[in-house]
Scaffold this active site. Structure first.
Site, PDB file in Angstrom:
ATOM      1  N   GLU A  45       0.866  -1.196   0.000  1.00 58.48           N
ATOM      2  CA  GLU A  45       0.000   0.000   0.000  1.00 58.48           C
ATOM      3  C   GLU A  45       0.896   1.237   0.000  1.00 58.48           C
ATOM      4  O   GLU A  45       1.631   1.483   0.953  1.00 58.48           O
ATOM      5  CB  GLU A  45      -0.894  -0.011   1.251  1.00 58.48           C
ATOM      6  CG  GLU A  45      -1.736   1.248   1.382  1.00 58.48           C
ATOM      7  CD  GLU A  45      -2.504   1.313   2.709  1.00 58.48           C
ATOM      8  OE1 GLU A  45      -2.809   0.258   3.299  1.00 58.48           O
ATOM      9  OE2 GLU A  45      -2.784   2.440   3.161  1.00 58.48           O
ATOM     10  N   ARG A  49      -0.062  10.325   0.680  1.00 59.92           N
ATOM     11  CA  ARG A  49       0.220  11.425   1.613  1.00 59.92           C
ATOM     12  C   ARG A  49       1.407  12.274   1.189  1.00 59.92           C
ATOM     13  O   ARG A  49       1.680  13.300   1.796  1.00 59.92           O
ATOM     14  CB  ARG A  49       0.531  10.857   2.990  1.00 59.92           C
ATOM     15  CG  ARG A  49      -0.712  10.532   3.768  1.00 59.92           C
ATOM     16  CD  ARG A  49      -0.321   9.889   5.078  1.00 59.92           C
ATOM     17  NE  ARG A  49      -0.979   8.631   5.210  1.00 59.92           N
ATOM     18  CZ  ARG A  49      -0.730   7.766   6.173  1.00 59.92           C
ATOM     19  NH1 ARG A  49       0.194   7.996   7.072  1.00 59.92           N
ATOM     20  NH2 ARG A  49      -1.407   6.644   6.223  1.00 59.92           N
ATOM     21  N   LYS A 133     -10.886  -2.322   6.362  1.00 59.50           N
ATOM     22  CA  LYS A 133      -9.717  -1.966   7.166  1.00 59.50           C
ATOM     23  C   LYS A 133     -10.228  -1.505   8.534  1.00 59.50           C
ATOM     24  O   LYS A 133     -11.196  -0.731   8.605  1.00 59.50           O
ATOM     25  CB  LYS A 133      -8.984  -0.833   6.445  1.00 59.50           C
ATOM     26  CG  LYS A 133      -7.898  -0.143   7.248  1.00 59.50           C
ATOM     27  CD  LYS A 133      -7.075   0.775   6.350  1.00 59.50           C
ATOM     28  CE  LYS A 133      -6.174   1.688   7.163  1.00 59.50           C
ATOM     29  NZ  LYS A 133      -5.141   2.333   6.348  1.00 59.50           N
TER      30      LYS A 133
HETATM   31  C1  3PG Z   1      -1.841   3.812   7.980  1.00 53.17           C
HETATM   32  O1  3PG Z   1      -1.645   4.730   7.247  1.00 53.17           O
HETATM   33  O2  3PG Z   1      -2.626   2.888   7.704  1.00 53.17           O
HETATM   34  C2  3PG Z   1      -1.157   3.857   9.288  1.00 53.17           C
HETATM   35  O3  3PG Z   1      -0.671   5.122   9.519  1.00 53.17           O
HETATM   36  C3  3PG Z   1      -0.054   2.870   9.429  1.00 53.17           C
HETATM   37  O4  3PG Z   1       0.065   2.787  10.778  1.00 53.17           O
HETATM   38  P1  3PG Z   1       1.420   2.426  11.527  1.00 53.17           P
HETATM   39  O5  3PG Z   1       2.436   3.447  11.078  1.00 53.17           O
HETATM   40  O6  3PG Z   1       1.062   2.522  12.986  1.00 53.17           O
HETATM   41  O7  3PG Z   1       1.807   1.034  11.092  1.00 53.17           O
END
Ligand code: 3PG
Length: 218
Positions: A45, A49, A133
């Site tokens: 993924e 951003r 999700k």
């Molecule tokens: C996301 O974008 O799905 C989360 O920010 C990922 O979360 P993590 O950095 O806590 O793994």
């Protein structure tokens, strides 16, 4: 389950962990993706951003074999169209709005929408979407919350993301209603900045060897 959701299941069951990648420098996208795929994680993924996000999706799609590249943090219809045009094979969002849902219906790629409550999950199930999700997993209630949802919402499978890491990934994956987990821990920022692809492949390998619940039925 519709054809698009079946495709999503195939992508998400290929490996237990979906790396969440927020890539600043487009030049790191291809070696990063190759390092992750070499370790066994094949559904990647790439979040939208950063300014480089769409370019990274294009580059991975064109140059990295053996993986599915999806777009993350898809917040509106325009981003969804751009991500589909860039070649993203699945779309991920932190939450859902009516317009985003309408865009997902028209989008050729399957959609993994974010939810944090039973009501949100029920609303999406009414739309035929049962692979969701769970975000942000840890602040929203974590393992205890997902366990509590399994009896009242037996047809729904979740990909918990947000605060999932090496300490708790196996416990999430042991739940019968967890299809896979997502997280950024397999691609730490400093390893990406240093081009330490060996470390990233090692983290990917460890993550790809995590088990899943024997109760999970897909
Ligand atoms: C996301 O974008 O799905 C989360 O920010 C990922 O979360 P993590 O950095 O806590 O793994």
């Amino acid at each position: 389950m519709g054809e698009k959701e079946e495709r999503l299941v195939r992508v998400l069951t290929a490996a237990p962990v979906v790396p969440v990648l927020t890539i600043e420098d487009r030049a790191t996208a291809v070696p990063l993706a190759r390092a992750l795929v070499a370790g066994g994680l094949t559904a990647l993924e790439v979040t939208l951003r950063t300014a480089a996000g769409l370019d990274c999706i294009r580059a991975i799609k064109a140059e990295v074999e053996g993986c599915n590249v999806g777009a993350g943090t898809v917040l509106d219809a325009r981003q969804m169209e751009e991500a589909a045009a860039a070649g993203a094979t699945f779309m991920v969002s932190p939450g859902v709005s009516p317009r985003l849902l309408a865009a997902a219906r028209d989008c050729p790629a399957p959609f993994l929408p974010g939810v944090a409550t039973a009501g949100e999950a029920m609303a999406l199930a009414e739309e035929g979407m049962t692979i969701l999700k769970f975000f942000p997993a840890e602040p929203a209630g974590g393992i205890a919350y997902l366990k509590a949802l399994s009896a009242p919402l037996p047809g729904i499978r979740f990909c918990p993301t947000g605060g999932v890491g090496p300490k708790n990934a196996a416990d999430y994956l042991a739940l019968g209603n967890v299809i896979c987990v997502g997280g950024s821990w397999v691609a730490p920022g400093e390893a990406v900045a240093l081009g330490n692809w060996t470390r990233i492949t090692a983290l990917s390998k460890e993550a790809s060897q995590l088990g899943r619940s024997h109760n999970a039925v897909y």
